[in-house]
Design an enzyme around this catalytic site. Structure first.
Site, PDB file in Angstrom:
ATOM      1  N   TYR A  57     -20.000 -23.419 -14.172  1.00 25.68           N
ATOM      2  CA  TYR A  57     -19.822 -22.168 -14.445  1.00 25.68           C
ATOM      3  C   TYR A  57     -21.280 -21.805 -15.141  1.00 25.68           C
ATOM      4  O   TYR A  57     -21.673 -22.144 -16.266  1.00 25.68           O
ATOM      5  CB  TYR A  57     -18.929 -22.019 -15.375  1.00 25.68           C
ATOM      6  CG  TYR A  57     -17.400 -22.089 -14.868  1.00 25.68           C
ATOM      7  CD1 TYR A  57     -17.172 -22.134 -13.566  1.00 25.68           C
ATOM      8  CD2 TYR A  57     -16.181 -22.057 -15.658  1.00 25.68           C
ATOM      9  CE1 TYR A  57     -15.978 -22.206 -13.064  1.00 25.68           C
ATOM     10  CE2 TYR A  57     -14.896 -22.357 -15.093  1.00 25.68           C
ATOM     11  CZ  TYR A  57     -15.034 -22.333 -13.661  1.00 25.68           C
ATOM     12  OH  TYR A  57     -13.556 -22.663 -13.501  1.00 25.68           O
ATOM     13  N   PRO A 218      -4.834 -15.725 -14.051  1.00 26.73           N
ATOM     14  CA  PRO A 218      -3.262 -15.063 -14.314  1.00 26.73           C
ATOM     15  C   PRO A 218      -3.431 -13.665 -14.340  1.00 26.73           C
ATOM     16  O   PRO A 218      -2.184 -13.040 -14.255  1.00 26.73           O
ATOM     17  CB  PRO A 218      -3.053 -15.627 -16.088  1.00 26.73           C
ATOM     18  CG  PRO A 218      -4.671 -15.948 -16.402  1.00 26.73           C
ATOM     19  CD  PRO A 218      -5.272 -16.245 -15.499  1.00 26.73           C
ATOM     20  N   LEU A 224      -4.416  -7.633 -12.486  1.00 30.09           N
ATOM     21  CA  LEU A 224      -3.102  -7.291 -13.046  1.00 30.09           C
ATOM     22  C   LEU A 224      -3.387  -6.634 -14.455  1.00 30.09           C
ATOM     23  O   LEU A 224      -2.318  -6.428 -15.053  1.00 30.09           O
ATOM     24  CB  LEU A 224      -2.390  -8.419 -13.156  1.00 30.09           C
ATOM     25  CG  LEU A 224      -2.072  -9.038 -11.997  1.00 30.09           C
ATOM     26  CD1 LEU A 224      -1.563 -10.478 -11.797  1.00 30.09           C
ATOM     27  CD2 LEU A 224      -1.262  -8.221 -10.902  1.00 30.09           C
ATOM     28  N   THR A 225      -4.571  -5.982 -15.001  1.00 32.24           N
ATOM     29  CA  THR A 225      -4.660  -5.418 -16.053  1.00 32.24           C
ATOM     30  C   THR A 225      -4.313  -3.786 -15.646  1.00 32.24           C
ATOM     31  O   THR A 225      -4.361  -2.910 -16.559  1.00 32.24           O
ATOM     32  CB  THR A 225      -5.954  -5.340 -16.602  1.00 32.24           C
ATOM     33  OG1 THR A 225      -6.874  -4.852 -15.772  1.00 32.24           O
ATOM     34  CG2 THR A 225      -6.567  -6.823 -16.943  1.00 32.24           C
ATOM     35  N   LYS A 227      -6.377  -1.939 -13.787  1.00 31.45           N
ATOM     36  CA  LYS A 227      -7.734  -1.148 -13.854  1.00 31.45           C
ATOM     37  C   LYS A 227      -8.362  -0.936 -12.701  1.00 31.45           C
ATOM     38  O   LYS A 227      -9.368   0.033 -12.468  1.00 31.45           O
ATOM     39  CB  LYS A 227      -8.637  -1.710 -14.798  1.00 31.45           C
ATOM     40  CG  LYS A 227      -9.435  -2.840 -14.364  1.00 31.45           C
ATOM     41  CD  LYS A 227     -10.360  -3.370 -15.529  1.00 31.45           C
ATOM     42  CE  LYS A 227     -10.927  -4.735 -15.005  1.00 31.45           C
ATOM     43  NZ  LYS A 227     -11.848  -5.472 -15.878  1.00 31.45           N
TER      44      LYS A 227
HETATM   45  N1  LIG Z   1     -10.939 -23.854  -9.124  1.00 32.10           N
HETATM   46  C1  LIG Z   1     -10.849 -23.639 -10.445  1.00 32.10           C
HETATM   47  O1  LIG Z   1     -10.498 -24.373 -11.215  1.00 32.10           O
HETATM   48  C2  LIG Z   1     -10.696 -22.432 -11.061  1.00 32.10           C
HETATM   49  C3  LIG Z   1     -10.909 -21.082 -10.176  1.00 32.10           C
HETATM   50  C4  LIG Z   1     -10.582 -19.790 -11.172  1.00 32.10           C
HETATM   51  C5  LIG Z   1     -10.707 -19.660 -12.365  1.00 32.10           C
HETATM   52  N2  LIG Z   1     -10.524 -20.776 -12.983  1.00 32.10           N
HETATM   53  C6  LIG Z   1     -10.376 -20.911 -14.552  1.00 32.10           C
HETATM   54  O2  LIG Z   1      -9.480 -19.932 -14.802  1.00 32.10           O
HETATM   55  C7  LIG Z   1      -9.719 -18.735 -15.543  1.00 32.10           C
HETATM   56  C8  LIG Z   1      -9.174 -17.560 -15.381  1.00 32.10           C
HETATM   57  O3  LIG Z   1      -9.411 -17.026 -14.190  1.00 32.10           O
HETATM   58  P1  LIG Z   1     -10.441 -15.815 -13.698  1.00 32.10           P
HETATM   59  O4  LIG Z   1     -11.231 -15.735 -14.842  1.00 32.10           O
HETATM   60  O5  LIG Z   1     -11.090 -16.379 -12.418  1.00 32.10           O
HETATM   61  O6  LIG Z   1      -9.574 -14.658 -13.665  1.00 32.10           O
HETATM   62  P2  LIG Z   1      -8.533 -13.766 -14.329  1.00 32.10           P
HETATM   63  O7  LIG Z   1      -8.226 -14.418 -15.812  1.00 32.10           O
HETATM   64  O8  LIG Z   1      -7.345 -13.394 -13.571  1.00 32.10           O
HETATM   65  O9  LIG Z   1      -9.548 -12.481 -14.578  1.00 32.10           O
HETATM   66  C9  LIG Z   1     -10.301 -12.429 -15.464  1.00 32.10           C
HETATM   67  C10 LIG Z   1     -11.167 -11.144 -15.604  1.00 32.10           C
HETATM   68  O10 LIG Z   1     -10.523 -10.099 -15.658  1.00 32.10           O
HETATM   69  C11 LIG Z   1     -11.144  -9.238 -16.417  1.00 32.10           C
HETATM   70  N3  LIG Z   1     -10.306  -9.075 -17.778  1.00 32.10           N
HETATM   71  C12 LIG Z   1      -9.695 -10.117 -18.450  1.00 32.10           C
HETATM   72  N4  LIG Z   1      -9.001  -9.478 -19.580  1.00 32.10           N
HETATM   73  C13 LIG Z   1      -8.977  -8.297 -19.407  1.00 32.10           C
HETATM   74  C14 LIG Z   1      -8.036  -7.063 -20.040  1.00 32.10           C
HETATM   75  N5  LIG Z   1      -7.400  -7.593 -21.121  1.00 32.10           N
HETATM   76  N6  LIG Z   1      -8.415  -5.882 -19.628  1.00 32.10           N
HETATM   77  C15 LIG Z   1      -9.375  -5.405 -18.489  1.00 32.10           C
HETATM   78  N7  LIG Z   1      -9.816  -6.686 -17.975  1.00 32.10           N
HETATM   79  C16 LIG Z   1      -9.651  -7.860 -18.382  1.00 32.10           C
HETATM   80  C17 LIG Z   1     -12.585  -9.572 -16.839  1.00 32.10           C
HETATM   81  O11 LIG Z   1     -13.539  -9.014 -15.786  1.00 32.10           O
HETATM   82  P3  LIG Z   1     -14.145  -7.862 -15.801  1.00 32.10           P
HETATM   83  O12 LIG Z   1     -14.173  -7.120 -17.204  1.00 32.10           O
HETATM   84  O13 LIG Z   1     -15.431  -7.863 -15.069  1.00 32.10           O
HETATM   85  O14 LIG Z   1     -13.184  -6.822 -15.057  1.00 32.10           O
HETATM   86  C18 LIG Z   1     -12.326 -11.202 -16.583  1.00 32.10           C
HETATM   87  O15 LIG Z   1     -13.463 -11.755 -16.335  1.00 32.10           O
HETATM   88  C19 LIG Z   1     -11.316 -19.018 -15.449  1.00 32.10           C
HETATM   89  O16 LIG Z   1     -12.089 -18.174 -16.359  1.00 32.10           O
HETATM   90  C20 LIG Z   1     -11.561 -20.349 -15.215  1.00 32.10           C
HETATM   91  O17 LIG Z   1     -11.703 -21.107 -16.383  1.00 32.10           O
HETATM   92  C21 LIG Z   1     -10.438 -22.208 -12.241  1.00 32.10           C
END
Ligand SMILES: NC(=O)c1ccc[n+]([C@@H]2O[C@H](COP(=O)([O-])OP(=O)(O)OC[C@H]3O[C@@H](n4cnc5c(N)ncnc54)[C@H](OP(=O)(O)O)[C@@H]3O)[C@@H](O)[C@H]2O)c1
Length: 319
Positions: A57, A218, A224-225, A227
């Site tokens: 990352y 998640p 799923l917010t 927005k």
């Molecule tokens: N292959 C793997 O191992 C793998 C793959 C994917 C993810 N992951 C891990 O899982 C974590 C979570 O998944 P993810 O970050 O991909 O997706 P996520 O948690 O579903 O979405 C995160 C994004 O949603 C937006 N967000 C988060 N909270 C919010 C809120 N309360 N209100 C409005 N917007 C919000 C932000 O982006 P914006 O503000 O730009 O919209 C944020 O970066 C990652 O950070 C990583 O640590 C692992």
């Protein structure tokens, strides 16, 4: 902030963690390190005790930011779960559109070497949890990464071994989980209110073997917010221009309409909070790790923990 025991690791962790992919500064559009650090501090202030990251990352930057913020107050009980296996160190050319110059590498010696690089960047003596980073299943037998995890554990370089599974490959993964469950302390799965495939095989097996479960994506990349709409578009340096392409967005937003009656039951909670509550409602799931870029997002997400799991009636609405 509510806490729980992360399966057979015995570690006590917050039910909402912090996903540190976006703050790495690549794949999610531009980020600002000062705001990213403020987001991490906000998470710690609210009782988050599990931070998920990966060496890849931001090509080490996410781990460095975490180390910098933890050095301000001491690591304490905070658990850092990092990952190895996406080799950006030996890149030849930038041909992996949008994802940087990365090659999957699950070779035993490479995983051991990569773990040592993460130890150095995170400024710890041992990694709390080292997860194999979404390996192709055919590499898992061939390239001996399991042996690497066992060697690292015996040498005291990692405390626990994890497997972040590739999305939606459950049949082969179930076979491997059965074979290697003694090595695997934690499993990281893609699971959210619209993507429930993990319920079929992986979550029941994790429960059976007492494996700790970390729930990724998640918020379905922020969808799923609530927005985004059908006109939402992402820049080419944001992976969502592919993963939430106009076609995918249409499909997800159609499905999301069926979830509205659930959101309507909780007018005082944000959609992010209700969506995160879903992720920690399944008995196999211990911690959801929403990614966050700002302290405001962290505050919104962390509040979901105290609202607790959804009720049986809520889950019945989802079918
Ligand atoms: N292959 C793997 O191992 C793998 C793959 C994917 C993810 N992951 C891990 O899982 C974590 C979570 O998944 P993810 O970050 O991909 O997706 P996520 O948690 O579903 O979405 C995160 C994004 O949603 C937006 N967000 C988060 N909270 C919010 C809120 N309360 N209100 C409005 N917007 C919000 C932000 O982006 P914006 O503000 O730009 O919209 C944020 O970066 C990652 O950070 C990583 O640590 C692992």
């Amino acid at each position: 902030m509510q806490t729980t025991i992360l399966g057979k690791t015995g570690l006590r962790v917050s039910t909402i963690g912090f996903g540190a992919w976006a703050i790495g500064g690549t794949n999610w559009g531009p980020t600002d390190d000062a705001i990213s650090k403020a987001a991490l501090r906000a998470a710690l202030d609210r009782g988050v005790t599990l931070i998920d990251t990966a060496d890849v990352y931001g090509f080490g930057h996410s781990e460095e930011l975490i180390a910098a913020v933890l050095s301000e107050r001491g690591k304490g009980e905070v658990i850092i779960a990092t990952k190895a296996g996406n080799d950006f160190y030996h890149a030849q050319n930038e041909d992996d559109a949008g994802y940087g110059p990365i090659r999957q590498n699950m070779a035993k010696d490479y995983i051991i070497w990569a773990a040592e690089q993460s130890i150095r960047r995170l400024k710890v003596e041992a990694l709390d949890i080292l997860q194999l980073h979404s390996p192709d299943t055919n590499r898992l037998d061939r390239d001996e990464p399991w042996e690497a995890l066992s060697i690292l554990k015996k040498a005291g370089k990692i405390r626990f071994a994890g497997w972040s599974v590739q999305s939606f490959k459950e049949t082969e993964q179930a076979f491997l989980l059965q074979r290697y469950h003694e090595v695997i302390d934690t499993l990281q799965v893609r699971y959210n209110i619209l993507e429930r495939e993990a319920e079929r095989v992986l979550l029941p097996m994790a429960q059976q073997y007492g494996v700790g479960v970390i729930v990724r994506i998640p918020l379905l990349f922020g969808l799923l917010t609530g927005k985004f709409n059908r006109q939402s578009r992402f820049s080419s340096d944001d992976h969502r221009h592919m993963n939430l392409s106009p076609e995918k967005l249409e499909n997800y937003l159609d499905q999301l309409e069926k979830i509205e009656p659930l959101y309507a039951r909780y007018p005082d909670q944000s959609k992010a909070q209700v969506s995160l509550r879903f992720c920690i409602s399944h008995p196999a799931c211990h911690v959801a790790i929403p990614g966050a870029k700002t302290p405001e997002q962290v505050a919104d997400n962390c509040a979901a923990s105290d609202f607790g799991p959804l009720t049986t009636e809520d889950l019945a609405i989802l079918g």
